[in-house]
Design an enzyme around this catalytic site. Structure first.
Site, PDB file in Angstrom:
ATOM      1  N   GLN A  36     -94.727  48.887 -36.604  1.00 57.84           N
ATOM      2  CA  GLN A  36     -94.636  49.937 -35.580  1.00 57.84           C
ATOM      3  C   GLN A  36     -95.734  50.972 -35.792  1.00 57.84           C
ATOM      4  O   GLN A  36     -96.379  51.416 -34.844  1.00 57.84           O
ATOM      5  CB  GLN A  36     -93.257  50.603 -35.636  1.00 57.84           C
ATOM      6  CG  GLN A  36     -92.145  49.657 -35.212  1.00 57.84           C
ATOM      7  CD  GLN A  36     -90.770  50.257 -35.331  1.00 57.84           C
ATOM      8  OE1 GLN A  36     -90.602  51.357 -35.870  1.00 57.84           O
ATOM      9  NE2 GLN A  36     -89.767  49.551 -34.844  1.00 57.84           N
ATOM     10  N   ARG A  80     -84.317  59.115 -37.411  1.00 62.70           N
ATOM     11  CA  ARG A  80     -85.230  58.197 -38.119  1.00 62.70           C
ATOM     12  C   ARG A  80     -86.596  58.851 -38.335  1.00 62.70           C
ATOM     13  O   ARG A  80     -87.029  59.677 -37.536  1.00 62.70           O
ATOM     14  CB  ARG A  80     -85.336  56.878 -37.340  1.00 62.70           C
ATOM     15  CG  ARG A  80     -83.982  56.162 -37.334  1.00 62.70           C
ATOM     16  CD  ARG A  80     -84.040  54.838 -36.652  1.00 62.70           C
ATOM     17  NE  ARG A  80     -84.899  53.911 -37.345  1.00 62.70           N
ATOM     18  CZ  ARG A  80     -85.268  52.737 -36.859  1.00 62.70           C
ATOM     19  NH1 ARG A  80     -84.831  52.350 -35.672  1.00 62.70           N
ATOM     20  NH2 ARG A  80     -86.049  51.942 -37.553  1.00 62.70           N
ATOM     21  N   LYS A  84     -83.648  52.027 -41.292  1.00 62.82           N
ATOM     22  CA  LYS A  84     -83.529  51.243 -40.051  1.00 62.82           C
ATOM     23  C   LYS A  84     -82.460  51.902 -39.158  1.00 62.82           C
ATOM     24  O   LYS A  84     -82.138  53.061 -39.349  1.00 62.82           O
ATOM     25  CB  LYS A  84     -83.193  49.787 -40.383  1.00 62.82           C
ATOM     26  CG  LYS A  84     -84.327  49.075 -41.102  1.00 62.82           C
ATOM     27  CD  LYS A  84     -85.526  48.913 -40.203  1.00 62.82           C
ATOM     28  CE  LYS A  84     -86.701  48.274 -40.926  1.00 62.82           C
ATOM     29  NZ  LYS A  84     -87.923  48.312 -40.112  1.00 62.82           N
ATOM     30  N   LYS A 101     -87.669  40.741 -29.009  1.00 59.51           N
ATOM     31  CA  LYS A 101     -87.651  42.172 -28.675  1.00 59.51           C
ATOM     32  C   LYS A 101     -89.039  42.793 -28.857  1.00 59.51           C
ATOM     33  O   LYS A 101     -89.514  43.511 -27.982  1.00 59.51           O
ATOM     34  CB  LYS A 101     -86.615  42.862 -29.575  1.00 59.51           C
ATOM     35  CG  LYS A 101     -86.468  44.335 -29.354  1.00 59.51           C
ATOM     36  CD  LYS A 101     -85.062  44.812 -29.680  1.00 59.51           C
ATOM     37  CE  LYS A 101     -84.779  44.907 -31.163  1.00 59.51           C
ATOM     38  NZ  LYS A 101     -85.344  46.129 -31.780  1.00 59.51           N
ATOM     39  N   SER A 102     -89.675  42.522 -29.990  1.00 62.49           N
ATOM     40  CA  SER A 102     -90.984  43.137 -30.257  1.00 62.49           C
ATOM     41  C   SER A 102     -91.998  42.748 -29.187  1.00 62.49           C
ATOM     42  O   SER A 102     -92.774  43.582 -28.706  1.00 62.49           O
ATOM     43  CB  SER A 102     -91.518  42.658 -31.612  1.00 62.49           C
ATOM     44  OG  SER A 102     -90.699  43.101 -32.656  1.00 62.49           O
ATOM     45  N   ARG A 141     -79.330  50.141 -44.062  1.00 61.82           N
ATOM     46  CA  ARG A 141     -78.772  48.778 -44.079  1.00 61.82           C
ATOM     47  C   ARG A 141     -78.378  48.298 -45.474  1.00 61.82           C
ATOM     48  O   ARG A 141     -77.585  47.356 -45.589  1.00 61.82           O
ATOM     49  CB  ARG A 141     -79.751  47.799 -43.412  1.00 61.82           C
ATOM     50  CG  ARG A 141     -79.733  47.989 -41.910  1.00 61.82           C
ATOM     51  CD  ARG A 141     -80.578  46.982 -41.170  1.00 61.82           C
ATOM     52  NE  ARG A 141     -80.407  47.166 -39.738  1.00 61.82           N
ATOM     53  CZ  ARG A 141     -81.280  46.760 -38.820  1.00 61.82           C
ATOM     54  NH1 ARG A 141     -82.398  46.150 -39.188  1.00 61.82           N
ATOM     55  NH2 ARG A 141     -81.037  46.959 -37.538  1.00 61.82           N
ATOM     56  N   ASP A 190     -86.022  42.488 -40.752  1.00 61.37           N
ATOM     57  CA  ASP A 190     -84.846  42.648 -39.879  1.00 61.37           C
ATOM     58  C   ASP A 190     -83.726  41.661 -40.222  1.00 61.37           C
ATOM     59  O   ASP A 190     -82.654  41.707 -39.608  1.00 61.37           O
ATOM     60  CB  ASP A 190     -85.248  42.463 -38.412  1.00 61.37           C
ATOM     61  CG  ASP A 190     -86.146  43.595 -37.933  1.00 61.37           C
ATOM     62  OD1 ASP A 190     -86.045  44.715 -38.486  1.00 61.37           O
ATOM     63  OD2 ASP A 190     -86.951  43.371 -37.020  1.00 61.37           O
ATOM     64  N   ARG A 210     -93.962  45.088 -26.112  1.00 61.23           N
ATOM     65  CA  ARG A 210     -95.418  45.148 -26.049  1.00 61.23           C
ATOM     66  C   ARG A 210     -95.952  44.617 -24.723  1.00 61.23           C
ATOM     67  O   ARG A 210     -96.965  45.097 -24.203  1.00 61.23           O
ATOM     68  CB  ARG A 210     -96.018  44.374 -27.225  1.00 61.23           C
ATOM     69  CG  ARG A 210     -95.844  45.117 -28.566  1.00 61.23           C
ATOM     70  CD  ARG A 210     -95.930  44.175 -29.735  1.00 61.23           C
ATOM     71  NE  ARG A 210     -95.999  44.826 -31.027  1.00 61.23           N
ATOM     72  CZ  ARG A 210     -94.953  45.264 -31.726  1.00 61.23           C
ATOM     73  NH1 ARG A 210     -93.730  45.154 -31.229  1.00 61.23           N
ATOM     74  NH2 ARG A 210     -95.122  45.819 -32.919  1.00 61.23           N
TER      75      ARG A 210
HETATM   76  C1  S3P Z   1     -90.893  46.161 -35.240  1.00 61.81           C
HETATM   77  C2  S3P Z   1     -91.264  46.429 -36.540  1.00 61.81           C
HETATM   78  C3  S3P Z   1     -90.316  46.583 -37.644  1.00 61.81           C
HETATM   79  C4  S3P Z   1     -88.945  46.014 -37.289  1.00 61.81           C
HETATM   80  C5  S3P Z   1     -88.490  46.440 -35.923  1.00 61.81           C
HETATM   81  C6  S3P Z   1     -89.477  45.979 -34.864  1.00 61.81           C
HETATM   82  C7  S3P Z   1     -91.934  46.036 -34.211  1.00 61.81           C
HETATM   83  O1  S3P Z   1     -90.151  47.955 -37.928  1.00 61.81           O
HETATM   84  O2  S3P Z   1     -87.988  46.407 -38.252  1.00 61.81           O
HETATM   85  O3  S3P Z   1     -87.219  45.900 -35.634  1.00 61.81           O
HETATM   86  O4  S3P Z   1     -91.634  45.588 -33.086  1.00 61.81           O
HETATM   87  O5  S3P Z   1     -93.085  46.384 -34.501  1.00 61.81           O
HETATM   88  P1  S3P Z   1     -91.121  48.736 -38.977  1.00 61.81           P
HETATM   89  O6  S3P Z   1     -92.469  48.810 -38.394  1.00 61.81           O
HETATM   90  O7  S3P Z   1     -90.490  50.094 -39.122  1.00 61.81           O
HETATM   91  O8  S3P Z   1     -91.060  47.919 -40.243  1.00 61.81           O
END
Ligand code: S3P
Length: 432
Positions: A169, A123, A342, A22-23, A346, A315, A27
């Site tokens: 993030q 959030r 989150k 996903k990340s 959680r 995660d 990007r």
């Molecule tokens: C992510 C960073 C993490 C993670 C999220 C995806 C990212 O969050 O929990 O699922 O893609 O950079 P945080 O930056 O809030 O830790």
């Protein structure tokens, strides 16, 4: 509201590939959009979160083709080619979309508004708004939450900052803003977090240097399109790793899983608890380490989770809590207060859910002690959190009795087709 009935299935057997990371998928769309040339993305996660990001760039004037499932061709418009959107940009449930876009859009000449669903609108966004403001950005929020109203044409300048929380993030938002800033942007982290933005910026030709815990970027340079091959998402693999470990007779292979060291903390912790997980066919895919993971059933014992692994498995705590509830003895989690902000809180949602299945869980402000034992059936509210829903589908594979899991629709934000794939290897899982 959709729900599942989960119950003991058969030992997990076979070889599967879980969907793309996903990340990295988020990007790849973002950098492809502001690069020059056409970026081809293979292994793109067809989840709601990552599709929301693609839809936002379409509204910003970027042509994105989907010649087949899991592939995107992003026709980049260059750093300054995005167009003003006519409506608010909807990030849905995706925190990564909202936080990274806050940085990227702060550097544009036009105004924009980012909105999200009910969960995302609660959030914390001050963590990105405040450091972006020190770069010259102007972002109005609703008491520190979405909607975010981002003013264009502010003229950003580089900063040297140390982040208050370990958050990829937040780091990424500042680096994306840094592309549009005068001078150098330096981001220092209290603990290294996933470095996908840094790695991908480097392959797209940005002027960036980085090592664990620090990144330096010079703004203004054009990005150039590259092909991105997205590995399978470790976080999606985690539920299968845990169930194959817990269910006697299991032997499951997960193919080409992304093994970035900033994501695989769960492997260290599960191995320390006694898990049998072997890495095979290690290779590289699109600049990221990948490997097949062969997971066999093993008996687990509780441990104190080393605090230094927490950001590398941020995660994976829902999955770890399930493993801990089925281990012998107690597992202690500390230094994980970030779990409270989150997609749901959680720590609380896992504690309440595991207690409903008969486990003893003592909650603390920044973690929990989970006492291993046996689980029975019960009712779980996943609070619309995809990973909570999947974690309890996993827990049910070791419970005596049926587990009814409510509010599971958001599983498709990160793992469309989870239930069918899970059933295909042995999970007991069906729509309620
Ligand atoms: C992510 C960073 C993490 C993670 C999220 C995806 C990212 O969050 O929990 O699922 O893609 O950079 P945080 O930056 O809030 O830790």
């Amino acid at each position: 509201m959709s729900a599942w009935i989960a119950l003991r299935g058969t030992p997990l057997r076979g070889e599967i590939a879980v969907p793309g990371d996903k990340s990295i998928s988020h990007r790849a769309i973002m950098l492809g959009a502001i690069a020059e040339g056409v970026t081809r993305v293979d292994g793109f996660l067809e989840g709601e979160d990552t599709r929301a990001t693609a839809a936002i760039f379409a509204r910003l004037g970027v042509r994105i083709e989907a010649p087949s499932a899991g592939t995107r061709l992003v026709h980049g418009v260059g750093l300054h080619g995005l167009r003003a959107p006519s409506e608010p940009l909807d990030c849905g449930n995706a925190g990564t979309a909202m936080r990274l876009l806050a940085g990227l859009l702060a550097g544009q000449r036009f105004d924009s508004i980012l909105v999200g669903d009910e969960s995302l609108s609660q959030r914390p966004m001050r963590r990105v708004i405040d450091p972006l403001a020190t770069m010259g950005a102007v972002i109005d929020s609703n008491g520190g939450c979405a909607p975010l109203r981002i003013r264009g044409g502010c003229g950003l300048h580089g900063i040297d900052c140390t982040l208050p929380v370990a958050s990829a993030q937040l780091k990424s938002a500042l680096l994306l803003a840094g592309l549009y800033a005068d001078g150098e942007t330096v981001v220092r982290e209290p603990h290294p977090t996933r470095d996908y933005t840094e790695r991908m910026l480097a392959t797209f030709g940005a002027d960036i240097e980085f090592s664990p815990g620090i990144a330096r970027l010079h703004g203004g340079n054009a990005l150039h399109a590259v092909d991105v091959a997205v590995p399978a998402d470790f976080s999606s693999a985690a539920f299968f790793i845990v169930v194959a470990t817990l269910v006697p007779g299991s032997e499951l292979v997960l193919r080409k899983v992304g093994m970035n060291p900033r994501r695989t903390g769960l492997l260290h912790v599960l191995r320390a608890m006694g898990a049998d997980i072997v890495e095979e066919n290690a290779s590289e895919q699109g600049g990221e380490p990948v490997a097949d993971l062969r997971v066999r059933h093993a008996l687990l014992h509780g441990i104190e989770v080393p605090v230094e692994h927490v950001p590398d498995m941020i995660d994976e705590f829902p999955a770890l809590f399930v493993a801990a509830a089925c281990a012998e003895g107690a597992t202690v989690v500390r230094g994980a207060a970030e779990l409270r902000v989150k997609e749901s809180d959680r720590i609380a949602t896992m504690a309440v859910g595991l207690r409903a299945l008969g486990a003893r869980v003592d909650e603390t402000p920044d973690g929990a002690t989970i006492h291993g034992g046996s689980l029975h059936g019960g009712e779980i509210d996943s609070h619309g959190d995809h990973r909570i829903a999947m974690a309890f589908a996993a827990a049910a594979q070791r419970a005596q009795g049926e587990v009814r899991i409510g509010d599971v629709a958001n599983v498709s934000t990160s793992f469309p087709g989870f239930d069918a794939l899970a059933r295909s290897v042995g999970f007991g899982l069906r729509p309620a």
